[in-house]
Design a protein around this motif. Structure first.
Motif, mmCIF file in Angstrom:
data_model
loop_
_atom_site.group_PDB
_atom_site.id
_atom_site.type_symbol
_atom_site.label_atom_id
_atom_site.label_comp_id
_atom_site.label_asym_id
_atom_site.label_seq_id
_atom_site.Cartn_x
_atom_site.Cartn_y
_atom_site.Cartn_z
ATOM 1 N N GLY A 139 48.990 111.093 59.382
ATOM 2 C CA GLY A 139 48.522 112.147 60.268
ATOM 3 C C GLY A 139 48.964 111.867 61.695
ATOM 4 O O GLY A 139 49.519 110.808 62.000
ATOM 5 N N GLN A 140 48.728 112.834 62.580
ATOM 6 C CA GLN A 140 49.099 112.686 63.976
ATOM 7 C C GLN A 140 47.841 112.582 64.826
ATOM 8 O O GLN A 140 46.924 113.397 64.706
ATOM 9 C CB GLN A 140 49.972 113.869 64.414
ATOM 10 C CG GLN A 140 51.296 113.899 63.672
ATOM 11 C CD GLN A 140 52.226 115.007 64.117
ATOM 12 O OE1 GLN A 140 51.806 115.982 64.740
ATOM 13 N NE2 GLN A 140 53.506 114.876 63.792
ATOM 14 N N LYS A 141 47.791 111.541 65.646
ATOM 15 C CA LYS A 141 46.631 111.283 66.482
ATOM 16 C C LYS A 141 47.096 110.884 67.880
ATOM 17 O O LYS A 141 48.242 110.478 68.062
ATOM 18 C CB LYS A 141 45.724 110.197 65.886
ATOM 19 C CG LYS A 141 46.423 108.907 65.502
ATOM 20 C CD LYS A 141 46.852 108.915 64.057
ATOM 21 C CE LYS A 141 47.468 107.586 63.632
ATOM 22 N NZ LYS A 141 48.001 107.633 62.256
ATOM 23 N N GLN A 142 46.169 110.972 68.841
ATOM 24 C CA GLN A 142 46.551 110.736 70.232
ATOM 25 C C GLN A 142 46.055 109.363 70.678
ATOM 26 O O GLN A 142 44.903 109.000 70.442
ATOM 27 C CB GLN A 142 45.990 111.832 71.131
ATOM 28 C CG GLN A 142 46.090 113.248 70.570
ATOM 29 C CD GLN A 142 47.418 113.571 69.900
ATOM 30 O OE1 GLN A 142 48.476 113.286 70.436
ATOM 31 N NE2 GLN A 142 47.358 114.188 68.721
ATOM 32 N N SER A 143 46.952 108.632 71.345
ATOM 33 C CA SER A 143 46.644 107.278 71.786
ATOM 34 C C SER A 143 47.063 107.100 73.243
ATOM 35 O O SER A 143 47.748 107.949 73.823
ATOM 36 C CB SER A 143 47.377 106.263 70.905
ATOM 37 O OG SER A 143 46.916 106.308 69.570
ATOM 38 N N ILE A 144 46.656 105.971 73.832
ATOM 39 C CA ILE A 144 46.995 105.704 75.224
ATOM 40 C C ILE A 144 47.481 104.262 75.385
ATOM 41 O O ILE A 144 47.222 103.394 74.548
ATOM 42 C CB ILE A 144 45.806 105.964 76.177
ATOM 43 C CG1 ILE A 144 44.609 105.074 75.822
ATOM 44 C CG2 ILE A 144 45.403 107.430 76.153
ATOM 45 C CD1 ILE A 144 43.446 105.225 76.809
ATOM 46 N N ALA A 145 48.210 104.043 76.471
ATOM 47 C CA ALA A 145 48.648 102.714 76.874
ATOM 48 C C ALA A 145 48.623 102.686 78.398
ATOM 49 O O ALA A 145 48.610 103.730 79.051
ATOM 50 C CB ALA A 145 50.050 102.418 76.355
ATOM 51 N N TYR A 146 48.595 101.496 78.974
ATOM 52 C CA TYR A 146 48.518 101.405 80.422
ATOM 53 C C TYR A 146 49.428 100.304 80.951
ATOM 54 O O TYR A 146 49.783 99.359 80.242
ATOM 55 C CB TYR A 146 47.075 101.180 80.888
ATOM 56 C CG TYR A 146 46.399 99.957 80.317
ATOM 57 C CD1 TYR A 146 46.387 98.740 81.003
ATOM 58 C CD2 TYR A 146 45.749 100.020 79.084
ATOM 59 C CE1 TYR A 146 45.770 97.624 80.481
ATOM 60 C CE2 TYR A 146 45.122 98.903 78.551
ATOM 61 C CZ TYR A 146 45.129 97.709 79.250
ATOM 62 O OH TYR A 146 44.519 96.599 78.732
ATOM 63 N N VAL A 162 42.541 107.636 70.618
ATOM 64 C CA VAL A 162 41.435 108.190 71.393
ATOM 65 C C VAL A 162 41.063 109.585 70.902
ATOM 66 O O VAL A 162 39.955 110.069 71.176
ATOM 67 C CB VAL A 162 41.766 108.208 72.895
ATOM 68 C CG1 VAL A 162 41.902 106.785 73.425
ATOM 69 C CG2 VAL A 162 43.035 109.009 73.194
ATOM 70 N N ILE A 163 41.977 110.258 70.207
ATOM 71 C CA ILE A 163 41.659 111.495 69.475
ATOM 72 C C ILE A 163 42.216 111.320 68.073
ATOM 73 O O ILE A 163 43.436 111.217 67.894
ATOM 74 C CB ILE A 163 42.273 112.748 70.134
ATOM 75 C CG1 ILE A 163 41.729 112.934 71.563
ATOM 76 C CG2 ILE A 163 41.970 113.990 69.291
ATOM 77 C CD1 ILE A 163 42.302 114.153 72.281
ATOM 78 N N PRO A 164 41.363 111.259 67.063
ATOM 79 C CA PRO A 164 41.852 111.019 65.699
ATOM 80 C C PRO A 164 42.593 112.219 65.145
ATOM 81 O O PRO A 164 42.531 113.332 65.694
ATOM 82 C CB PRO A 164 40.563 110.753 64.915
ATOM 83 C CG PRO A 164 39.498 111.474 65.676
ATOM 84 C CD PRO A 164 39.898 111.389 67.124
ATOM 85 N N ASN A 203 37.479 109.776 81.662
ATOM 86 C CA ASN A 203 38.031 108.423 81.776
ATOM 87 C C ASN A 203 39.338 108.185 81.012
ATOM 88 O O ASN A 203 39.782 107.037 80.900
ATOM 89 C CB ASN A 203 36.990 107.412 81.302
ATOM 90 C CG ASN A 203 36.541 107.673 79.871
ATOM 91 O OD1 ASN A 203 37.136 108.477 79.151
ATOM 92 N ND2 ASN A 203 35.478 107.003 79.462
ATOM 93 N N LEU A 204 39.940 109.239 80.481
ATOM 94 C CA LEU A 204 41.184 109.146 79.706
ATOM 95 C C LEU A 204 41.004 108.475 78.343
ATOM 96 O O LEU A 204 41.975 108.316 77.601
ATOM 97 C CB LEU A 204 42.273 108.391 80.499
ATOM 98 C CG LEU A 204 42.809 109.088 81.743
ATOM 99 C CD1 LEU A 204 43.596 108.111 82.620
ATOM 100 C CD2 LEU A 204 43.691 110.270 81.352
ATOM 101 N N ILE A 205 39.765 108.116 78.022
ATOM 102 C CA ILE A 205 39.488 107.430 76.754
ATOM 103 C C ILE A 205 38.643 108.299 75.832
ATOM 104 O O ILE A 205 38.967 108.467 74.652
ATOM 105 C CB ILE A 205 38.777 106.082 77.019
ATOM 106 C CG1 ILE A 205 39.688 105.150 77.836
ATOM 107 C CG2 ILE A 205 38.355 105.415 75.710
ATOM 108 C CD1 ILE A 205 38.994 103.902 78.351
#
Length: 524
Positions: A139-146, A162-164, A203-205
């Motif tokens: 599946g496609q989900k949304q993630s973050i990095a910093y 952060v969004i499944p 908070n972007l999370i």
């Protein structure tokens, strides 16, 4: 004696190695960005595959361009985020790959922002860059990095995604994030099938669903991808603004295959409402090769520009274009503005960034106030040759007439690309063909058009590179972007008029220099 011989042999070996390295690097530097069809003032990767621009952000004096990249080959494959940095959006410094696939999947498209107030808590009360992207796995989900070091290195958030993924939505990707001042929160525009879903976060999370837009609106020929959302003044008035929602479609665009459309309307931090009727379609570009368009985040307010870059290619033939060491390039950066057209409606206007002037090299041709007739022989551009250049012109039609320019022309090779205006059809067009030697797709040949009605003056600005052409007409109200693949010998130009005459108020052609420096390689 033996020790002396060993020393001499060692010196000979060292000299041989250094000589080999120098020769190799000289050869490489001589070849650097000079391969057939290699763009000279457009960004392209050093090697292998490139598609969508990603994570475009300005931070501490640097423009960051990330992009979809397959470092293992010249066709689309497992996606990484490639990376380049620039001080001026002209000369680019290639950086190591920023984001690599992991146990959650490959790294699809997304965006990046500056977390100025450390809402995420990643920066110990300071500020830094946060990338928001799609993990493509199960599946496609949304993630973050910093990044805490101006984008040089990246750490993925340990709580990803952060969004499944949503099992009911197959195509759920390409997050574009912005800070919304009035509601003081982060907003995400996310492509989901043939609509855009909006999410909000402090908070972007932690993200909450806000609304959705797009069912039955605009062009619906293919899946929606790579949204962008931004507010612009109308006619330069900061007190009169509209929001632009840019959305790409994977198929069914104006020139066939993939392309970019936009909606103008209102956004209150929660939902977008379009000013257009659902059946209306606004095309950002009328050519075949402008896709996955994205604008820079966090350009300083004193600059005041909204600057966009797209992938110059089309999914109908992207994996087959006739390049070898690399495949894929970015459009030249454009300023996006909202202006009132002559018809009274609000439209997106586009123009090349002013930094183009820094690579303007030599004036090849210039005339003013000259009448050109269909019967005139020879062609006024007969003595001009160029393959990397810009052309600006203002042409007046005092009677119904067809006229235009032929570029990258060769009688010997039987090649030319035509940029013309047909008064009978009241349309601007680009007509391109592929040579028999480089035939690679039945979808490539064609005549791409945009209607320009009730005009007797055509203003045109053309950018020509080794394998592309970008045409900005009527001060940027209409744009056509197309790839072309002429022989390196095809450098001729022609101005033609059919059945009548025109007045050339002005015509100027200037060569453009390469942004890629030879001899870039050090010894070690």
């Amino acid at each position: 004696m033996r020790k002396k011989s060993l020393i001499i042999m060692s010196l000979v070996l060292i000299v041989g190695i250094v000589s080999a390295v120098l020769i190799n690097r000289y050869i490489v530097s001589k070849k650097y960005y000079t391969e057939e069809y290699r763009p000279q003032f457009h960004f392209s990767p050093e090697k292998n595959w490139m598609n969508d621009p990603n994570g475009m952000v300005y931070y501490e004096g640097e423009y960051h361009l990330f992009y979809q990249h397959n470092p293992h080959g010249t066709e689309w494959g497992p996606m990484y985020w490639g990376h380049a940095i620039s001080k001026d959006m002209i000369e680019w410094e290639h950086r190591p790959i920023a984001l690599e696939p992991d146990e959650l999947g490959t790294i699809f498209s997304g965006s990046a922002v500056v977390d100025w107030n450390d809402t995420s808590g990643f920066f110990d009360g300071g500020h830094g860059l946060v990338a928001i992207f799609t993990h493509n796995g199960e599946g496609q989900k949304q993630s973050i990095a910093y990044s805490k070091d101006k984008g040089r290195t990246w750490e993925k958030y340990e709580g990803n995604p952060v969004i499944p993924s949503d099992p009911d939505i197959r195509d759920f990707r390409d997050p574009k994030v912005l800070w919304h001042d009035k509601t003081e929160k982060w907003v995400m525009a996310l492509a989901a099938g043939k609509k855009i879903m909006f999410y909000g976060s402090d908070n972007l999370i932690d993200w909450e669903f806000l609304s959705e837009f797009g069912e039955g609106a605009g062009a619906q020929g293919g899946v929606w991808e790579c949204p962008d959302l931004f507010e612009l003044p109308i006619d330069g008035d900061p007190n009169n603004t509209k929001w632009v929602l840019q959305v790409d479609i994977g198929d069914g665009a104006i020139a066939g295959g993939s392309g970019a459309q936009y909606f103008i309307g209102e956004f209150d931090g929660t939902s977008f409402v379009s000013d257009d009727n659902p059946e209306d379609i606004n095309w950002l570009d009328y050519g075949a090769d402008f896709y996955a368009a994205q604008s820079f985040s966090d350009i300083p307010s004193e600059d005041g520009r909204r600057i966009m870059i797209a992938w110059m290619n089309n999914w109908l033939y992207a994996n087959r274009i006739p390049t070898e060491e690399w495949r894929g390039a970015a459009s030249f950066p454009r300023v996006i503005e909202l202006k009132t057209s002559k018809k009274g409606d609000i439209k997106v206007f586009q123009k090349p960034i002013k930094e183009l002037d820094t690579i303007t090299k030599t004036e090849l041709f210039k005339i003013e106030n000259q009448v050109v007739k269909a019967s005139d022989i020879p062609n006024i551009l007969e003595d001009v040759e160029a393959d990397v250049f810009q052309l600006t012109a203002e042409i007046v039609m005092e009677e119904p007439v067809n006229f235009g320019f032929k570029v990258r022309k060769s009688e010997e090779e039987g090649e030319e690309t035509v940029i013309g205006y047909s008064h009978s059809e009241q349309e601007l067009f680009v007509k391109r063909t592929q040579s028999d030697d480089d035939y690679f797709s039945p979808y490539f040949n064609g005549r791409h058009t945009v209607s320009i009605e009730d005009e007797n003056i055509i203003k045109i600005h053309i950018l020509v590179d080794k394998s592309s052409i970008e045409v900005f007409a009527q001060n940027g109200e209409f744009v056509i972007t197309d790839l072309i693949f002429p022989s390196g010998k095809s450098k001729g130009l022609e101005f033609y008029v059919e059945n009548g005459e025109v007045l050339i108020n002005s015509l100027e052609i200037k060569s453009l220099q390469s942004i890629w420096k030879k001899g870039m390689f050090s010894i070690f």
